[in-house]
Design an enzyme around this catalytic site. Sequence first.
Site, PDB file in Angstrom:
ATOM      1  N   GLU A  95       0.819  -1.204   0.000  1.00  0.00           N
ATOM      2  CA  GLU A  95       0.000   0.000   0.000  1.00  0.00           C
ATOM      3  C   GLU A  95       0.853   1.253   0.000  1.00  0.00           C
ATOM      4  O   GLU A  95       1.926   1.283   0.591  1.00  0.00           O
ATOM      5  CB  GLU A  95      -0.895   0.025   1.245  1.00  0.00           C
ATOM      6  CG  GLU A  95      -2.021  -0.974   1.160  1.00  0.00           C
ATOM      7  CD  GLU A  95      -2.884  -0.994   2.406  1.00  0.00           C
ATOM      8  OE1 GLU A  95      -4.021  -1.446   2.311  1.00  0.00           O
ATOM      9  OE2 GLU A  95      -2.411  -0.554   3.479  1.00  0.00           O
ATOM     10  N   CYS A 108       3.593   8.204   1.781  1.00  0.00           N
ATOM     11  CA  CYS A 108       4.045   7.117   2.639  1.00  0.00           C
ATOM     12  C   CYS A 108       4.187   5.866   1.780  1.00  0.00           C
ATOM     13  O   CYS A 108       3.201   5.366   1.247  1.00  0.00           O
ATOM     14  CB  CYS A 108       3.001   6.933   3.733  1.00  0.00           C
ATOM     15  SG  CYS A 108       3.370   5.585   4.825  1.00  0.00           S
ATOM     16  N   CYS A 115       4.983  -7.766   6.695  1.00  0.00           N
ATOM     17  CA  CYS A 115       6.104  -7.498   7.600  1.00  0.00           C
ATOM     18  C   CYS A 115       6.197  -8.642   8.585  1.00  0.00           C
ATOM     19  O   CYS A 115       5.178  -9.149   9.061  1.00  0.00           O
ATOM     20  CB  CYS A 115       5.877  -6.182   8.349  1.00  0.00           C
ATOM     21  SG  CYS A 115       7.200  -5.788   9.524  1.00  0.00           S
ATOM     22  N   CYS A 119       4.234  -6.736  15.271  1.00  0.00           N
ATOM     23  CA  CYS A 119       3.729  -5.816  16.295  1.00  0.00           C
ATOM     24  C   CYS A 119       2.216  -6.028  16.398  1.00  0.00           C
ATOM     25  O   CYS A 119       1.525  -6.077  15.372  1.00  0.00           O
ATOM     26  CB  CYS A 119       4.061  -4.370  15.931  1.00  0.00           C
ATOM     27  SG  CYS A 119       5.828  -4.137  15.680  1.00  0.00           S
ATOM     28  N   CYS A 122      -0.624  -3.793  14.687  1.00  0.00           N
ATOM     29  CA  CYS A 122      -0.368  -3.342  13.326  1.00  0.00           C
ATOM     30  C   CYS A 122      -0.976  -4.295  12.299  1.00  0.00           C
ATOM     31  O   CYS A 122      -0.721  -5.507  12.340  1.00  0.00           O
ATOM     32  CB  CYS A 122       1.141  -3.245  13.121  1.00  0.00           C
ATOM     33  SG  CYS A 122       1.612  -2.951  11.418  1.00  0.00           S
ATOM     34  N   CYS A 339      -0.925   0.341   8.034  1.00  0.00           N
ATOM     35  CA  CYS A 339      -0.873  -0.049   9.428  1.00  0.00           C
ATOM     36  C   CYS A 339      -0.978   1.173  10.315  1.00  0.00           C
ATOM     37  O   CYS A 339      -0.387   1.243  11.358  1.00  0.00           O
ATOM     38  CB  CYS A 339       0.402  -0.820   9.707  1.00  0.00           C
ATOM     39  SG  CYS A 339       1.869   0.084   9.296  1.00  0.00           S
TER      40      CYS A 339
HETATM   41  N1  SAH Z   1       8.164  -1.001  10.344  1.00  0.00           N
HETATM   42  C1  SAH Z   1       8.445   0.370  10.562  1.00  0.00           C
HETATM   43  C2  SAH Z   1       7.760   1.281   9.560  1.00  0.00           C
HETATM   44  C3  SAH Z   1       6.350   0.927   9.178  1.00  0.00           C
HETATM   45  S1  SAH Z   1       5.140   1.100  10.456  1.00  0.00           S
HETATM   46  C4  SAH Z   1       8.100   0.774  11.986  1.00  0.00           C
HETATM   47  O1  SAH Z   1       7.497  -0.020  12.684  1.00  0.00           O
HETATM   48  O2  SAH Z   1       8.486   1.871  12.370  1.00  0.00           O
HETATM   49  C5  SAH Z   1       5.010   2.873  10.539  1.00  0.00           C
HETATM   50  C6  SAH Z   1       4.402   3.386  11.814  1.00  0.00           C
HETATM   51  O3  SAH Z   1       3.005   3.087  11.885  1.00  0.00           O
HETATM   52  C7  SAH Z   1       5.043   2.785  13.047  1.00  0.00           C
HETATM   53  O4  SAH Z   1       5.365   3.772  13.996  1.00  0.00           O
HETATM   54  C8  SAH Z   1       3.942   1.910  13.557  1.00  0.00           C
HETATM   55  O5  SAH Z   1       4.069   1.659  14.914  1.00  0.00           O
HETATM   56  C9  SAH Z   1       2.706   2.691  13.193  1.00  0.00           C
HETATM   57  N2  SAH Z   1       1.502   1.887  13.285  1.00  0.00           N
HETATM   58  C10 SAH Z   1       1.379   0.579  13.047  1.00  0.00           C
HETATM   59  N3  SAH Z   1       0.105   0.173  13.245  1.00  0.00           N
HETATM   60  C11 SAH Z   1      -0.574   1.251  13.643  1.00  0.00           C
HETATM   61  C12 SAH Z   1      -1.935   1.466  14.018  1.00  0.00           C
HETATM   62  N4  SAH Z   1      -2.828   0.473  13.992  1.00  0.00           N
HETATM   63  N5  SAH Z   1      -2.316   2.715  14.369  1.00  0.00           N
HETATM   64  C13 SAH Z   1      -1.408   3.727  14.371  1.00  0.00           C
HETATM   65  N6  SAH Z   1      -0.119   3.579  14.010  1.00  0.00           N
HETATM   66  C14 SAH Z   1       0.291   2.355  13.664  1.00  0.00           C
HETATM   67 FE1  SF4 Z   2       6.184  -4.220  10.891  1.00  0.00          FE
HETATM   68 FE2  SF4 Z   2       3.939  -2.997  11.549  1.00  0.00          FE
HETATM   69 FE3  SF4 Z   2       5.740  -3.526  13.423  1.00  0.00          FE
HETATM   70 FE4  SF4 Z   2       6.275  -1.630  11.573  1.00  0.00          FE
HETATM   71  S1  SF4 Z   2       4.647  -1.591  13.127  1.00  0.00           S
HETATM   72  S2  SF4 Z   2       7.620  -3.289  12.298  1.00  0.00           S
HETATM   73  S3  SF4 Z   2       5.218  -2.531   9.796  1.00  0.00           S
HETATM   74  S4  SF4 Z   2       4.604  -5.046  12.236  1.00  0.00           S
END
Ligand code: SAH
Ligand code: SF4
Length: 351
Positions: A95, A108, A115, A119, A122, A339
Amino acid sequence: MMDSRPLIFDRSPEELTQILQEWGEPPYRVKQLWWGLYRNLWNKADQFTVFPKALRQKLEEQFAFESLQAVRESWSDNGQTTKLLFHTLQGKPLETVLMRTLDRNTLCISSQSGCGMGCVFCATGQMGFMANLTSGQMIEQVLYFVRILKEENRTLSNIVVMGMGEPFHNFENVLAAIDRLNDPNGFNFGERRFTISTVGIVPFIRKFAHLKRQINLAVSLHAATDELRSELVPINRKYPLKTLLEACHEYVNTTRRRLSFEWVMIRDVNDSLEQASQLVKLLKGLLCHVNLIPLNPTDQYSGKAPPKHRIQAFKALLEQHQIPCTVRVPRGVSIKAGCGQLAALHQGQTS
Ligand code: SAH
Ligand code: SF4
């Protein structure tokens, strides 16, 4: 049938120079090709009318000018935010999200399909790892949206590598994409206008620091104690807070650049003043900025965003201790933009 031609955006200027040389073309053809791709934003061989027909045909035979298929587009925030779901040739999803405001347009991009970091809050983490994207596929996401912006008489202000994926797990390709987009003879997008966001892969934070690039770095923290962080961000078991913060100090000391931290705010999970004061302790003496991101709800996680007053109280405590802090305006919530990256980094400085 699947296209087996290599994607032209995967090729560096040096590689293209060599190829055109092998084809017996004069050196200025490379410049014209590069200019066509990265300034004129052409994505079809027949747009290169500066070239003789035979060369256009050869390009068409030898290279693909597109590899991503636009599958679905969604809008929110009164049409200001656009999310695009692409598929790679292998059918892997990714995306890209464009956020427009009066004074800036931020894109973005994804660095991976899915991934592997898992997390819990996410949406990308919930789908697991599917593929690393090539540098050309990252460039293609950018140029796709720059063409759209051009039609709207807008220009791109920032590129954040905050879509799907962990950029440090595909670091070479991410850097190659940035380098190519940075080229002053081509797209000419300054390093300072890029931000890489990492979940905290310590060896790469160190490695990146020593490259002394002007690319901004954001680290996703989300919790200030190992107990809580390991629950939310499983990779914390491998790189716990102490190690992570040491690497962050090394980054700031080496680059003299301000580091951003992201903190997705989850009601009754990490929005307490206790976490805030732990965070203050953790960040003491570090040149940094904290972005608070209200959780964008996802299907497989029951957490919610905190009420506004909780977010404000958290922010106030950080500010009392001279830690600059911004609350991100949630964007694209209704279209479940990736995410939650929509909420992530916009409006603001990251450095
Ligand atoms: N993997 C990298 C970059 C992609 S995620 C990272 O984790 O930093 C980019 C950002 O989106 C991260 O800070 C992540 O924690 C946030 N994010 C993920 N899921 C989310 C959600 N459901 N609501 C708000 N932010 C979210
Ligand atoms: Fe991966 Fe989502 Fe964690 Fe970023 S926040 S490292 S995209 S699982």
